[in-house]
Design an enzyme around this catalytic site. Structure first.
Site, PDB file in Angstrom:
ATOM      1  N   ARG A 125      48.794  53.100  47.743  1.00  0.00           N
ATOM      2  CA  ARG A 125      47.807  51.688  47.237  1.00  0.00           C
ATOM      3  C   ARG A 125      48.409  50.890  46.593  1.00  0.00           C
ATOM      4  O   ARG A 125      48.006  50.306  45.364  1.00  0.00           O
ATOM      5  CB  ARG A 125      46.653  52.298  46.615  1.00  0.00           C
ATOM      6  CG  ARG A 125      45.754  53.352  47.247  1.00  0.00           C
ATOM      7  CD  ARG A 125      44.422  53.765  46.578  1.00  0.00           C
ATOM      8  NE  ARG A 125      43.456  52.703  46.493  1.00  0.00           N
ATOM      9  CZ  ARG A 125      42.419  52.923  45.618  1.00  0.00           C
ATOM     10  NH1 ARG A 125      42.326  53.932  45.159  1.00  0.00           N
ATOM     11  NH2 ARG A 125      41.393  52.068  45.777  1.00  0.00           N
ATOM     12  N   PRO A 126      49.667  50.128  47.055  1.00  0.00           N
ATOM     13  CA  PRO A 126      50.400  48.997  46.340  1.00  0.00           C
ATOM     14  C   PRO A 126      49.189  47.707  46.218  1.00  0.00           C
ATOM     15  O   PRO A 126      48.174  47.657  46.769  1.00  0.00           O
ATOM     16  CB  PRO A 126      51.338  48.483  47.092  1.00  0.00           C
ATOM     17  CG  PRO A 126      50.974  48.958  48.623  1.00  0.00           C
ATOM     18  CD  PRO A 126      50.056  50.142  48.462  1.00  0.00           C
ATOM     19  N   ASP A 128      50.719  44.430  46.593  1.00  0.00           N
ATOM     20  CA  ASP A 128      51.564  43.377  47.244  1.00  0.00           C
ATOM     21  C   ASP A 128      50.725  42.488  47.720  1.00  0.00           C
ATOM     22  O   ASP A 128      51.257  41.269  47.619  1.00  0.00           O
ATOM     23  CB  ASP A 128      52.568  44.004  47.955  1.00  0.00           C
ATOM     24  CG  ASP A 128      51.797  44.837  49.363  1.00  0.00           C
ATOM     25  OD1 ASP A 128      52.253  44.659  50.393  1.00  0.00           O
ATOM     26  OD2 ASP A 128      50.842  45.316  49.068  1.00  0.00           O
ATOM     27  N   LEU A 129      49.567  42.512  48.450  1.00  0.00           N
ATOM     28  CA  LEU A 129      48.976  41.445  49.052  1.00  0.00           C
ATOM     29  C   LEU A 129      48.106  40.747  48.125  1.00  0.00           C
ATOM     30  O   LEU A 129      48.019  39.334  48.097  1.00  0.00           O
ATOM     31  CB  LEU A 129      47.960  42.026  50.118  1.00  0.00           C
ATOM     32  CG  LEU A 129      48.628  43.137  51.096  1.00  0.00           C
ATOM     33  CD1 LEU A 129      47.766  43.663  52.163  1.00  0.00           C
ATOM     34  CD2 LEU A 129      49.555  42.247  52.064  1.00  0.00           C
ATOM     35  N   ASP A 308      35.121  55.955  52.091  1.00  0.00           N
ATOM     36  CA  ASP A 308      34.658  56.599  51.094  1.00  0.00           C
ATOM     37  C   ASP A 308      33.416  57.701  51.561  1.00  0.00           C
ATOM     38  O   ASP A 308      32.797  58.320  50.605  1.00  0.00           O
ATOM     39  CB  ASP A 308      33.837  55.510  50.186  1.00  0.00           C
ATOM     40  CG  ASP A 308      35.089  54.764  49.469  1.00  0.00           C
ATOM     41  OD1 ASP A 308      34.775  53.376  49.030  1.00  0.00           O
ATOM     42  OD2 ASP A 308      36.288  54.935  49.563  1.00  0.00           O
ATOM     43  N   ILE A 330      42.501  54.468  56.825  1.00  0.00           N
ATOM     44  CA  ILE A 330      42.593  53.533  55.782  1.00  0.00           C
ATOM     45  C   ILE A 330      43.567  54.037  54.542  1.00  0.00           C
ATOM     46  O   ILE A 330      44.484  53.192  54.492  1.00  0.00           O
ATOM     47  CB  ILE A 330      41.452  53.192  55.115  1.00  0.00           C
ATOM     48  CG1 ILE A 330      40.086  52.716  56.052  1.00  0.00           C
ATOM     49  CG2 ILE A 330      41.314  52.221  53.990  1.00  0.00           C
ATOM     50  CD1 ILE A 330      40.453  51.469  56.676  1.00  0.00           C
ATOM     51  N   ARG A 400      32.939  59.072  37.458  1.00  0.00           N
ATOM     52  CA  ARG A 400      33.288  57.438  37.783  1.00  0.00           C
ATOM     53  C   ARG A 400      32.393  56.818  38.451  1.00  0.00           C
ATOM     54  O   ARG A 400      32.492  55.457  38.379  1.00  0.00           O
ATOM     55  CB  ARG A 400      34.712  57.690  38.285  1.00  0.00           C
ATOM     56  CG  ARG A 400      35.951  58.260  37.236  1.00  0.00           C
ATOM     57  CD  ARG A 400      37.284  58.157  37.817  1.00  0.00           C
ATOM     58  NE  ARG A 400      37.244  56.727  38.235  1.00  0.00           N
ATOM     59  CZ  ARG A 400      38.316  56.008  39.052  1.00  0.00           C
ATOM     60  NH1 ARG A 400      39.360  56.949  39.297  1.00  0.00           N
ATOM     61  NH2 ARG A 400      38.459  54.957  38.845  1.00  0.00           N
TER      62      ARG A 400
HETATM   63  C1  EPZ Z   1      38.219  49.408  47.595  1.00  0.00           C
HETATM   64  O1  EPZ Z   1      39.770  50.065  47.472  1.00  0.00           O
HETATM   65  C2  EPZ Z   1      37.425  50.433  47.197  1.00  0.00           C
HETATM   66  N1  EPZ Z   1      37.413  50.436  45.708  1.00  0.00           N
HETATM   67  C3  EPZ Z   1      37.848  51.753  47.859  1.00  0.00           C
HETATM   68  O2  EPZ Z   1      36.633  52.707  47.108  1.00  0.00           O
HETATM   69  C4  EPZ Z   1      37.718  51.830  49.007  1.00  0.00           C
HETATM   70  O3  EPZ Z   1      37.995  53.280  49.436  1.00  0.00           O
HETATM   71  C5  EPZ Z   1      38.462  51.044  49.642  1.00  0.00           C
HETATM   72  O4  EPZ Z   1      38.362  49.653  49.217  1.00  0.00           O
HETATM   73  C6  EPZ Z   1      38.491  51.021  51.096  1.00  0.00           C
HETATM   74  O5  EPZ Z   1      37.212  50.771  51.562  1.00  0.00           O
HETATM   75  C7  EPZ Z   1      36.887  49.434  45.189  1.00  0.00           C
HETATM   76  O6  EPZ Z   1      35.958  48.246  45.463  1.00  0.00           O
HETATM   77  C8  EPZ Z   1      37.018  49.253  43.702  1.00  0.00           C
HETATM   78  P1  EPZ Z   1      41.928  48.101  50.026  1.00  0.00           P
HETATM   79  P2  EPZ Z   1      40.808  48.878  47.552  1.00  0.00           P
HETATM   80  O7  EPZ Z   1      42.726  47.245  49.307  1.00  0.00           O
HETATM   81  O8  EPZ Z   1      40.583  47.456  47.452  1.00  0.00           O
HETATM   82  C9  EPZ Z   1      46.475  48.977  51.643  1.00  0.00           C
HETATM   83  C10 EPZ Z   1      35.812  54.402  45.678  1.00  0.00           C
HETATM   84  O9  EPZ Z   1      35.935  55.983  46.175  1.00  0.00           O
HETATM   85  N2  EPZ Z   1      46.795  47.839  50.803  1.00  0.00           N
HETATM   86  O10 EPZ Z   1      40.879  47.820  50.900  1.00  0.00           O
HETATM   87  O11 EPZ Z   1      42.142  49.205  46.525  1.00  0.00           O
HETATM   88  C11 EPZ Z   1      45.952  50.186  50.821  1.00  0.00           C
HETATM   89  O12 EPZ Z   1      46.921  50.856  50.469  1.00  0.00           O
HETATM   90  C12 EPZ Z   1      37.290  53.711  46.127  1.00  0.00           C
HETATM   91  O13 EPZ Z   1      35.131  53.975  45.448  1.00  0.00           O
HETATM   92  C13 EPZ Z   1      48.218  47.506  50.876  1.00  0.00           C
HETATM   93  O14 EPZ Z   1      48.965  47.872  51.457  1.00  0.00           O
HETATM   94  O15 EPZ Z   1      41.410  49.340  49.032  1.00  0.00           O
HETATM   95  C14 EPZ Z   1      45.149  50.721  51.928  1.00  0.00           C
HETATM   96  O16 EPZ Z   1      45.835  51.481  52.916  1.00  0.00           O
HETATM   97  C15 EPZ Z   1      38.257  54.571  46.517  1.00  0.00           C
HETATM   98  N3  EPZ Z   1      48.515  46.282  49.990  1.00  0.00           N
HETATM   99  C16 EPZ Z   1      44.496  49.555  52.748  1.00  0.00           C
HETATM  100  O17 EPZ Z   1      45.401  48.507  52.422  1.00  0.00           O
HETATM  101  C17 EPZ Z   1      47.499  45.700  49.021  1.00  0.00           C
HETATM  102  O18 EPZ Z   1      47.816  44.742  48.216  1.00  0.00           O
HETATM  103  C18 EPZ Z   1      43.161  49.216  52.183  1.00  0.00           C
HETATM  104  O19 EPZ Z   1      42.952  49.274  50.864  1.00  0.00           O
HETATM  105  C19 EPZ Z   1      46.181  46.124  49.075  1.00  0.00           C
HETATM  106  C20 EPZ Z   1      45.799  47.225  50.032  1.00  0.00           C
END
Ligand code: EPZ
Length: 431
Positions: A125-126, A128-129, A308, A330, A400
């Site tokens: 979960r970086p 970087d984006l 989720d 994901i 949480r």
């Molecule tokens: C949001 O997390 C939710 N959290 C998560 O819910 C949810 O699982 C997730 O979206 C996916 O639906 C909140 O809204 C607070 P992403 P987020 O950025 O935004 C990769 C819960 O249980 N990525 O959409 O952190 C990442 O590693 C939580 O309530 C990058 O590589 O998720 C993942 O594989 C858990 N670089 C994918 O993208 C970045 O800069 C999607 O992650 C950002 C993300």
């Protein structure tokens, strides 16, 4: 540390009321950083991540009143002045969504210092984006000692194309772009309802956003934003959790105060498994009296099946006739709950990002360990159908993101207790 003790075997009957969405309330609270006027949020869920966000904003100089118990869980946030635009490691390590303050702080204060979140139970979960997007809007980025520092006299509108769909990445850049000089176009955006809810609040604050909920969002930057009042959308993941709980326990449950349009992927997958549902306005009734048949499922970004709800669906699949193949698209490490369900008798094999679930297998109670928020919810569901009393440790994870889950479950017939208090012995009839 709190534990849950759950005696399985009771069908869930009656009505459960859904709380506001944690994943909409968090970015909406961060959005208050963008203005020196008060922001009033209603329907804010009473969960620990909200308290962490309160502490995060207060540490920067904001006045935050969590209105629990008051009408509509009304919460007011006033960031009249922000003396320290910083999110410390101490707070970020407890809740990675703290990184949502990065964009609003650099946009409002011209400077932000935020701890990098580090790894998480479900994946690397970086961010970087988020950082790349802010650089596209002209922020100067410096990363050292575990922190990212972003500075900009004023962000400049530009085009940001996300390499990958990211929910909080979209939200972070959306907030940053509202105060940028000129127009910003965000491409390959997340379409989750929580993004749309944030955009609604920002537009009420005077932002000029179009296209939220679609892959392309346009933001015309403004010089200043105002205060606003906004009601947070219902929590679709909490609703999905109770839908699956109602089905698994062979119950008849009315999920009230939700938005069925946010639950289409979950509802249609339940139909595929053989579960009956009926949507009506802001409620969905689920009836779990049919035997379940196995179905494959792959998690996707909205409007696909939410990651989720993956853990909860695996619990259901253990009770379905046949083999279900569940693919987690994901996050790279989101099957910790499955190994705990195997301890309860589940027949689950993990192969990389796939879980192969063979059912139907009766589950038996055991002592199990929660590893993250949704994993703990899935173990509660497994325990509701297991034979005997299951003890779930580390339920602080569930606090949480679920408001008073054990009370809501008890109100519809579940035998659940938060430990510290053993089950009261059945009253012995006076001789
Ligand atoms: C949001 O997390 C939710 N959290 C998560 O819910 C949810 O699982 C997730 O979206 C996916 O639906 C909140 O809204 C607070 P992403 P987020 O950025 O935004 C990769 C819960 O249980 N990525 O959409 O952190 C990442 O590693 C939580 O309530 C990058 O590589 O998720 C993942 O594989 C858990 N670089 C994918 O993208 C970045 O800069 C999607 O992650 C950002 C993300």
């Amino acid at each position: 540390m709190d534990k849950f003790v759950i005696r399985g075997g009771e069908p869930l009957l009656g009505t459960v009321h859904i709380s506001g969405a944690k994943n909409a309330a968090l970015p909406c609270m961060a959005a208050a950083l963008l203005t020196d006027q008060p922001v009033i949020l209603e329907n804010v869920p009473q969960v620990r991540d909200i308290q962490t966000t309160r502490n995060l904003l207060a540490a920067m100089g904001a006045e935050v009143e969590l209105g629990y118990g008051r009408a509509h869980h009304r919460t007011s946030i006033h960031c009249a002045s922000l003396n320290s635009p910083e999110a410390s490691y101490e707070l970020v390590k407890t809740m990675r969504a703290s990184t949502l303050v990065l964009g609003p702080l650099v946009a409002r204060c011209g400077r932000a210092r935020v701890s990098l979140p580090g790894g998480c139970a479900i994946g690397a979960r970086p961010i970087d984006l988020h950082i790349k997007g802010l650089e596209r809007l002209g922020a100067k980025i410096n990363q050292e000692h575990g922190y990212v520092e972003a500075t900009a006299a004023r962000l400049k509108g530009g085009e940001v194309v996300f390499d990958k769909i990211t929910v909080t990445g979209t939200e972070d850049l959306l907030m940053a772009a509202t105060l940028a000089d000129g127009e910003t176009i965000l491409e390959n955006c997340a379409r989750e309802p929580e993004v749309g809810d944030l955009a609604d609040l920002l537009n009420k604050m005077g932002a000029r956003i179009e296209g939220a909920g679609t892959p392309t969002i346009r933001v015309k930057g403004v010089a200043k934003l105002n205060g606003a009042r906004h009601r947070i959308i219902p929590d679709r993941i909490e609703a999905g959790t109770f839908l699956i709980a109602g089905a698994m326990t062979g119950g008849d449950l009315n999920i009230a105060g939700c938005d069925p349009t946010h639950l289409q992927a979950v509802i249609s997958k339940l139909h595929e498994v053989g579960v009956k549902t009926r949507s009506n306005g802001d409620s969905v009734r689920v009836m779990g009296d049919n035997p379940f048949s196995a179905a494959d499922m792959g998690t996707e970004e909205f409007p696909g099946f939410p990651t989720d709800c993956q853990a909860q669906f695996i619990a259901l699949a253990t009770q379905a006739e046949g083999t279900s193949i569940i693919t987690e698209n994901i996050f790279e490490n989101r099957f910790m709950h499955a190994l705990e369900m195997v301890r309860m008798g589940g027949n689950i094999k993990i192969e990389g990002r796939r879980a192969i679930v063979r059912g139907k297998t009766p589950l038996s109670a055991a002592a199990v360990l929660a590893s993250d928020l949704r994993a703990s919810a899935s173990l509660v569901l497994a325990a509701l159908v297991a034979d005997g009393e299951t003890i779930i440790d580390r339920v602080y994870h569930i606090d949480r993101g679920y408001e008073r889950i054990e009370e809501k479950l008890k109100d519809v017939g579940a035998q659940i207790k938060r430990i510290g208090e053993m089950f009261p012995k059945k009253a012995v009839a006076a001789k």
